[in-house]
Design a protein around this motif. Structure first.
Motif, PDB file in Angstrom:
ATOM      1  N   ALA A 294       0.837  -1.204   0.000  1.00  0.00           N
ATOM      2  CA  ALA A 294       0.000   0.000   0.000  1.00  0.00           C
ATOM      3  C   ALA A 294       0.865   1.245   0.000  1.00  0.00           C
ATOM      4  O   ALA A 294       1.731   1.408   0.859  1.00  0.00           O
ATOM      5  N   ASP A 295       0.625   2.118  -0.963  1.00  0.00           N
ATOM      6  CA  ASP A 295       1.264   3.435  -0.987  1.00  0.00           C
ATOM      7  C   ASP A 295       0.598   4.320   0.061  1.00  0.00           C
ATOM      8  O   ASP A 295      -0.497   4.028   0.546  1.00  0.00           O
ATOM      9  N   GLY A 296       1.268   5.441   0.393  1.00  0.00           N
ATOM     10  CA  GLY A 296       0.817   6.255   1.507  1.00  0.00           C
ATOM     11  C   GLY A 296      -0.012   7.464   1.165  1.00  0.00           C
ATOM     12  O   GLY A 296      -0.417   8.207   2.070  1.00  0.00           O
ATOM     13  N   HIS A 297      -0.322   7.700  -0.117  1.00  0.00           N
ATOM     14  CA  HIS A 297      -0.887   8.987  -0.509  1.00  0.00           C
ATOM     15  C   HIS A 297      -2.409   9.033  -0.583  1.00  0.00           C
ATOM     16  O   HIS A 297      -2.972  10.033  -1.019  1.00  0.00           O
ATOM     17  N   LYS A 298      -3.075   7.961  -0.143  1.00  0.00           N
ATOM     18  CA  LYS A 298      -4.537   7.976  -0.166  1.00  0.00           C
ATOM     19  C   LYS A 298      -5.060   8.099   1.263  1.00  0.00           C
ATOM     20  O   LYS A 298      -4.965   9.150   1.879  1.00  0.00           O
ATOM     21  N   TRP A 299      -5.603   7.057   1.822  1.00  0.00           N
ATOM     22  CA  TRP A 299      -6.251   7.122   3.128  1.00  0.00           C
ATOM     23  C   TRP A 299      -5.265   7.297   4.277  1.00  0.00           C
ATOM     24  O   TRP A 299      -5.674   7.661   5.390  1.00  0.00           O
ATOM     25  N   LEU A 300      -3.986   7.076   4.037  1.00  0.00           N
ATOM     26  CA  LEU A 300      -2.957   7.309   5.059  1.00  0.00           C
ATOM     27  C   LEU A 300      -2.545   8.769   5.135  1.00  0.00           C
ATOM     28  O   LEU A 300      -1.735   9.143   5.985  1.00  0.00           O
ATOM     29  N   LEU A 301      -3.054   9.592   4.217  1.00  0.00           N
ATOM     30  CA  LEU A 301      -2.841  11.045   4.238  1.00  0.00           C
ATOM     31  C   LEU A 301      -1.378  11.449   4.085  1.00  0.00           C
ATOM     32  O   LEU A 301      -0.962  12.504   4.554  1.00  0.00           O
ATOM     33  N   GLY A 302      -0.605  10.596   3.406  1.00  0.00           N
ATOM     34  CA  GLY A 302       0.810  10.878   3.236  1.00  0.00           C
ATOM     35  C   GLY A 302       1.164  11.260   1.809  1.00  0.00           C
ATOM     36  O   GLY A 302       0.292  11.598   0.998  1.00  0.00           O
ATOM     37  N   PRO A 303       2.453  11.191   1.478  1.00  0.00           N
ATOM     38  CA  PRO A 303       2.915  11.598   0.150  1.00  0.00           C
ATOM     39  C   PRO A 303       2.947  10.426  -0.825  1.00  0.00           C
ATOM     40  O   PRO A 303       2.882   9.259  -0.426  1.00  0.00           O
ATOM     41  N   GLU A 304       3.058  10.741  -2.079  1.00  0.00           N
ATOM     42  CA  GLU A 304       3.395   9.730  -3.068  1.00  0.00           C
ATOM     43  C   GLU A 304       4.886   9.408  -2.943  1.00  0.00           C
ATOM     44  O   GLU A 304       5.682  10.242  -2.536  1.00  0.00           O
TER      45      GLU A 304
END
Length: 376
Positions: free
Chosen positions: A203-213
């Motif tokens: 899982a990348d961090g830029h969606k529901w984790l509110l982080g960066p691409e």
């Protein structure tokens, strides 16, 4: 919620942000952490690198707690596609074997597996558009030659959420690996390996984790990790990464073996800050707030007779709500919404709204009011 959200999010007052399933805005603390990191680097260079390494370790620990794993089992990779590729091209394949997946899948979780065709491996796409038992349909397509069931926990277009515990049990019975793209679930829905003991999570961090691409979680079950052939090599994936004069080397025994080179420290800084907020609030609270907002939105859509494309059963959805307005073409509606600063997406044959836990109900009201105005 104990956190004062007004101090954590500062979206423009004229913006209706309903697009967390695409790229989320950062919390204020995340923007502040990145700003401080940049200023520190500009003034002092790498003097603070030991502290940056501590920050990197905190991120591993936060991600481990997010899924119920050990920090040593968390690899920090560039994105979901890289994580899936590490697994797909690390497994030992034999011609004639297959991977079962979903026809309505995001390209990352399709192209990676289709790329195995040169090794004689087939990707089987299961159409779940009209399925009344998606988990059963997926397992029914698995046979003696199926090595991997590769699915998204939550489908990106219409938001179908699969029962991972059921799929895990089915895969164990069939001796099949379960590989999960969790990008549309982590940060929205609580997850625990104790109840959904999947083999791979990416899982990348830029969606529901509110982080960066540019920084993503990769978890591979420890017993599987050693069976994956490594395809990327570099100074950081070895057992002694700081011993630069060592001639003989071995891959790290933990998940760092998948991290070939220098880390994305700026992305690590941002994601660590964002996860600190999610942890303070708690995933159970976040999930409850998301459920309240999606139910509220569905009620507004139903009142207007709009077509709901997302599963109506709360057990089969997460934070994505996709719908059609019968008297407005999707392309026209999407363009009009974006022009009026209603940030959304055109997906799955409809309009996709994806509110997060902090989204004010007034924002949902305003977005639906724009549609009402467009229908006049």
């Amino acid at each position: 919620m104990t956190i004062e959200l007004a101090s954590e999010f500062e979206l423009d007052a004229g913006l209706c942000h309903l697009n967390h399933a695409a790229v989320s805005p950062w919390p204020r603390r995340t923007a502040a952490a990145v700003t401080q990191f940049a200023l520190e680097n500009a003034r002092f260079g790498s003097m603070g690198y030991p502290r940056w390494l501590e920050m990197e370790q905190r991120l591993r620990e936060r991600l481990a707690r997010l899924i119920g794993a050990n920090a040593a089992d968390i690899a920090l990779v560039k994105n979901t596609s890289e994580g899936l590729s590490i697994v797909a091209h690390g497994l030992p394949w034999r011609a004639g074997e297959n991977v079962v997946g979903i026809a309505q899948e995001f390209p990352s979780n399709r192209i990676v597996w289709e790329s195995l065709a040169a090794q004689g491996v087939t990707w089987r796409a299961v159409d779940l558009a009209q399925s009344i038992d998606p988990e059963g349909d997926l397992l029914a397509q698995c046979d003696q030659q199926t090595r991997v069931l590769a699915i998204s926990w939550v489908q990106y277009a219409r938001g179908l959420r699969l029962d991972l515990a059921r799929l895990t049990a089915g895969c164990r019975e069939r001796d099949i690996l379960l590989c999960v793209d969790a990008i549309q679930g982590l940060g929205a829905v609580p997850f625990d390996l104790a109840t959904s003991d999947v083999d791979v999570i990416v899982a990348d961090g830029h969606k529901w984790l509110l982080g960066p691409e540019g920084v993503a979680l990769l978890y591979v079950r420890p017993s599987l990790r050693e069976r994956l052939t490594l395809r990327q090599f570099g100074w950081r994936m070895v057992e002694h990464p700081g011993d630069f004069d060592r001639v003989k080397w071995l891959p790290a025994t933990d998940a760092r073996r998948f991290e070939c080179g220098s880390p994305n420290m700026l992305g690590i800084c941002a994601l660590e800050a964002s996860l600190s907020l999610l942890e303070e609030i708690g995933l159970e609270t976040i999930w409850r707030e998301i459920q309240a907002r999606t139910a509220y939105l569905i009620a507004l859509l139903d009142q207007r007779g709009f077509e709901l494309l997302t599963p109506r059963d709360p057990a089969c959805r997460a934070g994505i709500i996709t719908f059609n307005v019968p008297d407005l073409p999707v392309e026209q509606l999407y363009s009009a919404l974006m022009a009026r600063q209603v940030l959304c997406a055109q997906r799955g044959g409809g309009i996709r709204f994806s509110p997060h836990f902090y989204t004010p109900l007034a924002v949902i009201d305003a977005a639906v009011a724009v549609i009402d105005e467009l229908r006049k």
